[in-house]
Every structure is written in structure tokens, then in C-alpha cells.
Design a protein around this motif. Structure first.
Motif, PDB file in Angstrom:
ATOM      1  N   ALA A  85       0.832  -1.210   0.000  1.00 58.70           N
ATOM      2  CA  ALA A  85       0.000   0.000   0.000  1.00 58.70           C
ATOM      3  C   ALA A  85       0.867   1.262   0.000  1.00 58.70           C
ATOM      4  O   ALA A  85       0.569   2.228  -0.710  1.00 58.70           O
ATOM      5  CB  ALA A  85      -0.922  -0.004   1.216  1.00 58.70           C
ATOM      6  N   ARG A  86       1.943   1.251   0.751  1.00 60.61           N
ATOM      7  CA  ARG A  86       2.832   2.424   0.767  1.00 60.61           C
ATOM      8  C   ARG A  86       3.516   2.597  -0.583  1.00 60.61           C
ATOM      9  O   ARG A  86       3.679   3.716  -1.058  1.00 60.61           O
ATOM     10  CB  ARG A  86       3.865   2.305   1.884  1.00 60.61           C
ATOM     11  CG  ARG A  86       3.247   2.516   3.258  1.00 60.61           C
ATOM     12  CD  ARG A  86       4.269   2.509   4.360  1.00 60.61           C
ATOM     13  NE  ARG A  86       5.346   3.457   4.200  1.00 60.61           N
ATOM     14  CZ  ARG A  86       5.320   4.724   4.599  1.00 60.61           C
ATOM     15  NH1 ARG A  86       4.245   5.190   5.163  1.00 60.61           N
ATOM     16  NH2 ARG A  86       6.364   5.493   4.427  1.00 60.61           N
ATOM     17  N   PHE A  87       3.923   1.503  -1.195  1.00 63.18           N
ATOM     18  CA  PHE A  87       4.553   1.579  -2.512  1.00 63.18           C
ATOM     19  C   PHE A  87       3.584   2.146  -3.546  1.00 63.18           C
ATOM     20  O   PHE A  87       3.946   3.021  -4.331  1.00 63.18           O
ATOM     21  CB  PHE A  87       5.031   0.192  -2.948  1.00 63.18           C
ATOM     22  CG  PHE A  87       5.486   0.141  -4.368  1.00 63.18           C
ATOM     23  CD1 PHE A  87       6.696   0.709  -4.745  1.00 63.18           C
ATOM     24  CD2 PHE A  87       4.706  -0.466  -5.333  1.00 63.18           C
ATOM     25  CE1 PHE A  87       7.118   0.670  -6.059  1.00 63.18           C
ATOM     26  CE2 PHE A  87       5.119  -0.513  -6.643  1.00 63.18           C
ATOM     27  CZ  PHE A  87       6.321   0.051  -7.012  1.00 63.18           C
ATOM     28  N   ILE A  88       2.357   1.664  -3.536  1.00 57.37           N
ATOM     29  CA  ILE A  88       1.363   2.143  -4.498  1.00 57.37           C
ATOM     30  C   ILE A  88       1.012   3.598  -4.220  1.00 57.37           C
ATOM     31  O   ILE A  88       0.840   4.393  -5.142  1.00 57.37           O
ATOM     32  CB  ILE A  88       0.116   1.240  -4.466  1.00 57.37           C
ATOM     33  CG1 ILE A  88       0.462  -0.124  -5.057  1.00 57.37           C
ATOM     34  CG2 ILE A  88      -1.036   1.858  -5.232  1.00 57.37           C
ATOM     35  CD1 ILE A  88      -0.629  -1.153  -4.911  1.00 57.37           C
ATOM     36  N   ALA A  89       0.928   3.986  -2.935  1.00 56.17           N
ATOM     37  CA  ALA A  89       0.595   5.372  -2.599  1.00 56.17           C
ATOM     38  C   ALA A  89       1.686   6.320  -3.084  1.00 56.17           C
ATOM     39  O   ALA A  89       1.397   7.395  -3.604  1.00 56.17           O
ATOM     40  CB  ALA A  89       0.402   5.517  -1.094  1.00 56.17           C
ATOM     41  N   VAL A  90       2.948   5.945  -2.938  1.00 58.47           N
ATOM     42  CA  VAL A  90       4.040   6.804  -3.393  1.00 58.47           C
ATOM     43  C   VAL A  90       4.093   6.823  -4.917  1.00 58.47           C
ATOM     44  O   VAL A  90       4.296   7.860  -5.537  1.00 58.47           O
ATOM     45  CB  VAL A  90       5.388   6.318  -2.799  1.00 58.47           C
ATOM     46  CG1 VAL A  90       6.566   6.999  -3.467  1.00 58.47           C
ATOM     47  CG2 VAL A  90       5.412   6.575  -1.313  1.00 58.47           C
ATOM     48  N   ARG A  91       3.867   5.678  -5.537  1.00 60.00           N
ATOM     49  CA  ARG A  91       3.950   5.588  -6.996  1.00 60.00           C
ATOM     50  C   ARG A  91       2.830   6.373  -7.666  1.00 60.00           C
ATOM     51  O   ARG A  91       3.029   6.993  -8.703  1.00 60.00           O
ATOM     52  CB  ARG A  91       3.857   4.125  -7.421  1.00 60.00           C
ATOM     53  CG  ARG A  91       4.122   3.927  -8.897  1.00 60.00           C
ATOM     54  CD  ARG A  91       3.757   2.561  -9.307  1.00 60.00           C
ATOM     55  NE  ARG A  91       2.308   2.438  -9.163  1.00 60.00           N
ATOM     56  CZ  ARG A  91       1.597   1.442  -9.602  1.00 60.00           C
ATOM     57  NH1 ARG A  91       2.183   0.439 -10.170  1.00 60.00           N
ATOM     58  NH2 ARG A  91       0.310   1.407  -9.432  1.00 60.00           N
ATOM     59  N   ASP A  92       1.627   6.379  -7.070  1.00 63.51           N
ATOM     60  CA  ASP A  92       0.484   7.035  -7.688  1.00 63.51           C
ATOM     61  C   ASP A  92       0.337   8.496  -7.304  1.00 63.51           C
ATOM     62  O   ASP A  92      -0.587   9.156  -7.745  1.00 63.51           O
ATOM     63  CB  ASP A  92      -0.805   6.290  -7.329  1.00 63.51           C
ATOM     64  CG  ASP A  92      -0.866   4.926  -7.975  1.00 63.51           C
ATOM     65  OD1 ASP A  92      -0.092   4.690  -8.926  1.00 63.51           O
ATOM     66  OD2 ASP A  92      -1.689   4.100  -7.533  1.00 63.51           O
ATOM     67  N   ARG A  93       1.245   9.013  -6.484  1.00 61.61           N
ATOM     68  CA  ARG A  93       1.193  10.409  -6.081  1.00 61.61           C
ATOM     69  C   ARG A  93       1.591  11.292  -7.262  1.00 61.61           C
ATOM     70  O   ARG A  93       2.528  10.976  -7.997  1.00 61.61           O
ATOM     71  CB  ARG A  93       2.143  10.631  -4.915  1.00 61.61           C
ATOM     72  CG  ARG A  93       1.932  11.927  -4.194  1.00 61.61           C
ATOM     73  CD  ARG A  93       2.827  12.057  -3.020  1.00 61.61           C
ATOM     74  NE  ARG A  93       2.394  11.137  -1.968  1.00 61.61           N
ATOM     75  CZ  ARG A  93       3.146  10.731  -0.992  1.00 61.61           C
ATOM     76  NH1 ARG A  93       4.388  11.145  -0.904  1.00 61.61           N
ATOM     77  NH2 ARG A  93       2.701   9.910  -0.073  1.00 61.61           N
ATOM     78  N   PRO A  94       0.912  12.436  -7.478  1.00 62.63           N
ATOM     79  CA  PRO A  94       1.305  13.341  -8.562  1.00 62.63           C
ATOM     80  C   PRO A  94       2.745  13.819  -8.395  1.00 62.63           C
ATOM     81  O   PRO A  94       3.235  13.957  -7.265  1.00 62.63           O
ATOM     82  CB  PRO A  94       0.334  14.519  -8.417  1.00 62.63           C
ATOM     83  CG  PRO A  94      -0.829  13.975  -7.662  1.00 62.63           C
ATOM     84  CD  PRO A  94      -0.280  12.886  -6.790  1.00 62.63           C
ATOM     85  N   PRO A  95       3.467  14.073  -9.500  1.00 63.12           N
ATOM     86  CA  PRO A  95       4.892  14.413  -9.418  1.00 63.12           C
ATOM     87  C   PRO A  95       5.204  15.632  -8.542  1.00 63.12           C
ATOM     88  O   PRO A  95       6.218  15.676  -7.889  1.00 63.12           O
ATOM     89  CB  PRO A  95       5.286  14.690 -10.864  1.00 63.12           C
ATOM     90  CG  PRO A  95       4.266  13.997 -11.686  1.00 63.12           C
ATOM     91  CD  PRO A  95       3.006  13.982 -10.872  1.00 63.12           C
ATOM     92  N   GLY A  96       4.343  16.617  -8.498  1.00 62.04           N
ATOM     93  CA  GLY A  96       4.615  17.820  -7.713  1.00 62.04           C
ATOM     94  C   GLY A  96       4.490  17.610  -6.220  1.00 62.04           C
ATOM     95  O   GLY A  96       4.957  18.412  -5.431  1.00 62.04           O
ATOM     96  N   GLN A  97       3.868  16.523  -5.797  1.00 62.38           N
ATOM     97  CA  GLN A  97       3.622  16.306  -4.371  1.00 62.38           C
ATOM     98  C   GLN A  97       4.553  15.276  -3.760  1.00 62.38           C
ATOM     99  O   GLN A  97       4.390  14.911  -2.614  1.00 62.38           O
ATOM    100  CB  GLN A  97       2.182  15.846  -4.166  1.00 62.38           C
ATOM    101  CG  GLN A  97       1.181  16.920  -4.487  1.00 62.38           C
ATOM    102  CD  GLN A  97      -0.236  16.452  -4.193  1.00 62.38           C
ATOM    103  OE1 GLN A  97      -0.478  15.277  -4.009  1.00 62.38           O
ATOM    104  NE2 GLN A  97      -1.156  17.388  -4.138  1.00 62.38           N
TER     105      GLN A  97
END
Length: 109
Positions: A85-97
Motif C-alpha cells: 500500500a505504501r509503494f502504491i501510494a508513493v507511486r500514484d502520487r502526482p509528481p509535484g507532491q
């Protein structure tokens, strides 16, 4: 065999059949996806089904040998789910954030 023993055996066999049907549906979800999150949730459910199967076997044999193994599998399933879940949350975060450690306002999230 007495009536309570027969009822116990029928219920355990029914539980095993339901676990096997859930496992077949689970494999279909892992295979088809469509997203990485669906596959991650399916793998978490896979750990729960393995624990349920061990519980059914333990109940059928009336042997508590598998209880510590079930506890370890539950811990591994939980930590694996949190990691995915942490990996997916970081991967799917918009580039500016995305946060960068060592920079002001950044941090390891």
C-alpha cells in the motif's frame, strides 16, 4: 460416529469447499487485475485464505500445532499489505507532491 461429530465434519468440509471456491475466484482476480491495487488486495486475501485453510485443518485434526504458524502468516500478510500500500501510494502520487528526504518540507512518508 455420533451426531455432533458428523455435524462437525460436515461443517468443516463445507468450510474447506468454500475456501477452495474463494481461492479459485482469488486466482482469477490476480490474473485479470485490472490494476496493481486489485492484485495487491487479492494477494492479501490469499494470505487470509491460507490461514483459514490451516484453521480448518487444525479443527479437523483437533490439533493446535498450526496456531503459531497461522499467527506468523497473519503478521507477514499484514506487513506485506502495508508495504504494498505504501509503494502504491508513493507511486500514484502526482509528481509535484512527492517529498524528498533531506530537503525543507520533505520527509520520508
Amino acid at each position: 460416529m455420533s451426531t455432533p461429530q458428523t455435524v462437525d465434519r460436515v461443517l468443516i468440509v463445507a468450510a474447506v469447499v468454500l475456501i477452495l471456491l474463494a481461492g479459485a475466484a482469488l486466482l482469477a482476480r490476480v490474473w485479470r487485475g485490472p490494476s496493481m491495487l486489485d492484485r495487491a488486495i487479492a494477494l492479501d486475501v490469499c494470505a487470509a485464505l491460507i490461514i483459514a485453510g490451516l484453521g480448518a485443518k487444525s479443527a479437523l485434526a483437533r490439533d493446535p500445532f498450526y496456531f503459531p504458524i497461522m499467527l506468523v502468516l497473519a503478521f507477514l500478510g499484514f506487513t506485506g499489505s502495508v508495504g504494498i500500500a505504501r509503494f502504491i501510494a508513493v507511486r500514484d502520487r502526482p509528481p509535484g507532491q512527492r517529498r524528498h528526504p533531506g530537503r525543507p518540507g520533505g520527509g520520508a512518508s
